[in-house]
Design an enzyme around this catalytic site. Structure first.
Site, short mmCIF file in Angstrom:
data_model
loop_
_atom_site.label_atom_id
_atom_site.label_comp_id
_atom_site.label_asym_id
_atom_site.label_seq_id
_atom_site.Cartn_x
_atom_site.Cartn_y
_atom_site.Cartn_z
N TYR A 99 -10.66 14.43 -8.53
CA TYR A 99 -9.75 13.45 -9.35
C TYR A 99 -9.02 14.16 -10.48
O TYR A 99 -7.76 14.18 -10.39
CB TYR A 99 -10.46 12.30 -10.05
CG TYR A 99 -9.65 11.46 -10.81
CD1 TYR A 99 -8.86 10.39 -10.34
CD2 TYR A 99 -9.44 11.58 -12.18
CE1 TYR A 99 -7.77 9.69 -11.11
CE2 TYR A 99 -8.76 10.93 -12.98
CZ TYR A 99 -7.98 9.98 -12.49
OH TYR A 99 -7.08 8.93 -13.16
N ALA A 106 -8.35 17.62 -10.29
CA ALA A 106 -7.49 18.52 -9.53
C ALA A 106 -6.22 17.72 -9.08
O ALA A 106 -5.17 18.49 -9.07
CB ALA A 106 -8.35 19.00 -8.17
N ASN A 156 1.78 5.52 -11.19
CA ASN A 156 0.37 5.27 -11.95
C ASN A 156 -0.64 5.04 -11.30
O ASN A 156 -1.84 5.43 -11.68
CB ASN A 156 0.98 4.01 -12.90
CG ASN A 156 -0.64 3.53 -13.54
OD1 ASN A 156 -0.99 4.25 -14.49
ND2 ASN A 156 -0.90 2.40 -12.99
N ASP A 164 0.97 -1.14 -0.12
CA ASP A 164 -0.05 -0.06 0.07
C ASP A 164 0.97 1.18 0.03
O ASP A 164 1.48 1.52 0.99
CB ASP A 164 -0.89 0.02 1.31
CG ASP A 164 -1.78 1.30 1.16
OD1 ASP A 164 -1.63 2.02 0.44
OD2 ASP A 164 -2.66 1.39 2.27
N ILE A 165 0.82 1.89 -1.32
CA ILE A 165 1.77 2.84 -1.25
C ILE A 165 1.57 4.14 -0.34
O ILE A 165 2.01 5.19 -0.05
CB ILE A 165 2.04 3.73 -2.73
CG1 ILE A 165 0.55 3.88 -3.34
CG2 ILE A 165 2.61 2.58 -3.43
CD1 ILE A 165 0.90 4.58 -4.76
N LYS A 186 -4.80 15.08 -10.26
CA LYS A 186 -3.81 14.75 -11.30
C LYS A 186 -3.12 16.19 -11.79
O LYS A 186 -1.84 16.02 -12.28
CB LYS A 186 -4.65 14.09 -12.53
CG LYS A 186 -5.20 12.52 -12.24
CD LYS A 186 -4.12 11.71 -11.82
CE LYS A 186 -4.22 10.44 -11.84
NZ LYS A 186 -3.04 9.51 -11.66
N ILE A 206 -9.42 5.65 -21.93
CA ILE A 206 -8.67 4.48 -21.91
C ILE A 206 -9.44 3.15 -21.48
O ILE A 206 -10.28 3.31 -20.36
CB ILE A 206 -7.04 4.51 -21.25
CG1 ILE A 206 -6.50 5.90 -21.75
CG2 ILE A 206 -6.34 3.30 -21.47
CD1 ILE A 206 -6.08 5.84 -23.19
#
Length: 257
Positions: A158, A160, A94, A67-68, A162, A191
């Site tokens: 989301y 914001a 990512n 878990d990052i 990014k 995608i």
């Protein structure tokens, strides 16, 4: 933390860390780097999808369930890469989450979860990786989104987060250039990935989002994860040594429409 010396032969395979590597763009990116001969640490929260990612080439891809967003997450990821392969050359930030909420419905936990994964985790993981990346004169590739450069009704948080990652990309490119580290980003559009399924959208919501995306995509189709992975590998390749600070749209023209 011990890192590999710059004296290590340039012919040694590169080591790449890819977060969110269990599905979609992350899986395609892990496969693309492995196909080039790199060693890949594929990071994600769920072991089963990671095992499927690693099955593409077990000799090249090491799955790492981590878990990052956890306090020890970044150190665990970097330590695994160095212990397993002795070096770290490319970091691909990512991993991301999205929730089916809007400004009127956000709760503090939901907002904090998005920002913890999409913005804070890349910052802290990149920080943890800096000594190894400096030693290899490596590359950081952040995965943003084309809607970070325009409005996304109903999902602005989301976008914001990014968009902030793109600002970090440009800032880090300047800050880390004296260390020999390049920083770039890709901004995917519509995608074909399961992120909407994981977010908990209803089928009707997913269909509405896809229709909105296609309406704003001049090429008139949904992109494939492999197309984004190709862009990531190209930005990270040695031939791109004079490219840094760029955010490359991979969106069928959505950002300019």
């Amino acid at each position: 933390m011990q890192t590999v010396s710059r004296m290590q032969t340039a012919n040694s395979p590169r080591t790449v860390v890819v977060t969110g590597a269990g599905t979609g763009i992350g899986r395609a990116t892990a496969h693309a780097f492995a196909a080039e001969g790199a060693h890949v640490v594929a990071v994600g929260r769920r072991p089963e999808p990671l095992a499927e990612t690693a099955a593409y080439d077990p000799s090249r891809i090491t799955p790492l369930t981590a878990d990052i967003t956890a306090e020890d997450g970044p150190a665990t990821v970097v330590r695994t890469a160095l212990d397993r392969y002795g070096r770290l050359d490319v970091l691909v930030n990512n991993a991301a989450v999205v929730t089916p909420q809007s400004l009127r419905t956000y709760t503090r936990p939901a907002a904090e979860t998005q920002l913890a994964t999409n913005l804070i985790a890349p910052v802290l993981l990149t920080q943890a990786a800096l000594p190894a990346l400096e030693d290899s004169r490596g590359v950081i590739v952040n995965v943003s989104t084309s809607v970070g450069q325009r409005g996304w009704p109903g999902n602005s948080l989301y976008a914001a987060g990014k968009a902030a990652l793109e600002v970090l990309t440009r800032g880090w490119a300047v800050e880390l250039a004296p260390l020999g580290i390049r920083v770039a980003a890709v901004a995917p559009g519509a995608i074909d990935t399961p992120i909407g399924d994981h977010a908990g959208y209803t089928p009707e919501q997913r269909a509405a989002i896809r229709a909105w995306q296609l309406e704003h995509t001049p090429l008139g189709r949904v992109g494939q994860p492999q197309e984004v992975a190709w862009a990531i590998t190209q930005l990270a390749c040695p031939q791109a040594a004079f490219i840094t600070g760029v955010v490359l749209p991979v969106d069928g023209g959505a950002v300019v429409a």
